[in-house]
Design an enzyme around this catalytic site. Structure first.
Site: not given
Ligand code: ACM
Length: 517
Positions: A325
């Site tokens: 992310e």
């Molecule tokens: C995640 O759950 N952002 C790896």
């Protein structure tokens, strides 16, 4: 004592049906006999340090639960006298896997053997499950219970389905103490899990002291989600966790998430920001807004120090770089960054693990990806030569609610009831994958909504137990009705250990109804 007057061994008759084995061992052959342990039962070992250490664990456990200390003899291992035998063998015990073990109990002997210390560590957990539930007691807290113990007569030959069977604990969103982590290690180890992945840094907190960058914990360690206080591990604390895990044959994997999920670091050191200005500490839950400054050389000096210090403290082979992310990093910068960081980790002697997102970058040899949400991204990583750890969020994320009424937890990947946690097939998560690509499975506990030990217990148990069976047991032996029955029987042990597990309605059918919490 009168010479030649042999005291009879107490008699007991215990059936294997009275015990609950989770994860289910590969081959179980009952023989109808019972091995009896009482205060005169001798424990014999081979002379290997590992065998002696496991024997001492057993002796300690029995002493804690029942108050007597079994005599230990590092000799006579090959005899056939009445007693407990724990030893390393020079021949493999049925399967070359390092975690394979062989356990055999008759009225005369209880024998645990393995060709590697890891096998003894897994096998002793099976033996604990063959003992009465009172083995989990602490006599000083509960008072004495029956002290003659029956082990049902059985031969068990066992080894795991997947080499990597992990849990992840996020100590960044909320901090958990060394004592809480040790308790977690003990609980997961009972089900033969062998990896604890510690998510040590995120936007909301930096949780491991770095001597060359002390403000990371001084400033970045002071916050948490909801501003509920901070905390961090000193390097001695971290070593204590490592040693505790090592004694149980559990590997610790440290994760420093980067280049995103780094607000706590950015708030601690202005120089890590492209504009040289430190942001405020962050206590919210939204993600994807932070990034280390990819174009600054200082960033890589920083990472070399951080990775270097943590790698030097970590005996396990892995270092997890996160990489998920990173929405505030341009794709070009992200690729450049992930390539460079892989080399830093390698230079410190560790093998890289990253969330599947890192598949966007070239992957160096040996890099492992962790699948969590996008099968296409994970498949791309596999095509680039990576092995994969499976943590599909909809099945393995322990922070997802059980159902819409769960008192804590998130729902972005759906809700995961206990049967759903059990009923999925690791080989079917990614269409392009074969078993050879899969290192194993891992169950992450993200802790945005988790503050107390009781919160942790509620989300982790019993789902982690389901995942443990998926990781260990032979896939063709997996059966929800069988697992459910064994788990129902096992709940009493969780109660006795003070585990505040979720009282899933599915587990409380009419035959053993219990009020729901
Ligand atoms: C995640 O759950 N952002 C790896």
């Amino acid at each position: 004592m009168l010479l030649g007057c042999k005291e009879p061994i107490p008699k007991l008759d215990v059936s294997l049906d009275e015990r609950s084995l989770i994860p289910l061992p590969r081959k179980i052959t009952p023989n109808g006999q019972t091995f009896v342990i009482y205060e005169k039962t001798k424990v014999y070992t081979s002379t290997d340090t590992a065998a002696v250490a496991i024997a001492k664990q057993l002796i300690d456990k029995i002493q804690t639960a029942y108050g007597y200390e079994l005599p230990l003899l590092e000799e006579g291992y090959a005899t056939d006298a009445y007693g407990i035998y724990i030893g390393l063998t020079s021949n493999t015990v049925g399967n070359p896997n390092r975690e394979a073990y062989h356990l055999k109990s008759t009225s005369q002997q209880l024998r645990l053997t393995a060709h590697h210390s890891s096998g003894l560590s897994r096998g002793i957990q099976t033996l604990y499950q063959l003992l009465p539930d009172s083995i989990v007691n602490n006599i000083t807290a509960t008072g004495p219970s029956a002290s003659v113990l029956g082990v049902p007569g059985v031969e068990i030959k066992d080894y795991p389905n997947f080499a990597y069977r992990g849990a992840m604990l996020d100590v960044a969103r909320h901090f958990f103490t060394v004592a809480q982590v040790k308790r977690f290690i003990d609980l997961m180890g009972q089900y033969k899990l062998n990896v604890l992945h510690l998510h040590l840094a995120d936007d909301q907190g930096w949780r491991i002291h770095i001597k060359s960058w002390p403000k990371l914990t001084q400033i970045g360690g002071s916050s948490s989600v909801g501003d509920q206080g901070g905390g961090f591990f000193t390097q001695d604390d971290y070593k204590e966790i490592i040693n505790y895990a090592m004694a149980r044959d559990i590997t610790i994997i440290p994760e420093i998430d980067m280049p995103g999920h780094t607000n706590a670091a950015l708030a601690s050191y202005p120089e890590l920001n492209c504009d040289g200005i430190a942001p405020k500490l962050y206590t919210g839950m939204k993600v994807g807004f932070s990034s280390l400054c990819v174009q600054k050389e200082r960033t890589y000096e920083f990472l070399d120090d951080v990775i270097g210090e943590i790698a030097a403290l970590t005996p396990g082979p892995y270092f997890h770089i996160g990489g998920d992310e990173s929405h505030a990093t341009s794709k070009k910068d992200y690729i450049y960054f992930i390539e460079r960081v892989q080399n830093i980790v390698k230079a410190h002697g560790k093998r890289v693990i990253g969330w599947e997102d890192i598949a966007a970058a070239p992957l160096t040899e040996g890099t492992i990806i962790q699948h969590w949400t996008n099968p296409d991204t994970a498949s791309l990583g596999i095509r680039k030569g990576a092995k994969v750890i499976l943590s599909p969020a909809a099945k393995t994320y322990l922070d997802m609610k059980y159902d819409k009424d769960s008192r804590i937890g998130l729902t972005w990947a759906g809700t995961t009831a206990i049967d759903s946690a059990y009923l999925w097939k690791p080989l079917e998560v990614l269409t392009t994958v074969s078993k050879a690509h899969i290192l194993g499975i891992e169950s992450p506990l993200w802790t945005e909504t988790v503050v107390t030990t009781s919160d942790m217990d509620y989300l982790v148990f019993p789902r982690l137990i389901a995942h443990a069976e998926l990781g260990w047991s032979k896939s063709s032996d997996l059966s929800w009705p069988s697992f459910k029955q064994r788990l129902q029987q096992h709940l009493q042990r969780l109660d006795m250990m003070g585990v505040d597990y979720y009282k899933a309605p599915q587990l409380f059918t009419a035959s053993n109804a219990s009020p729901q919490k």
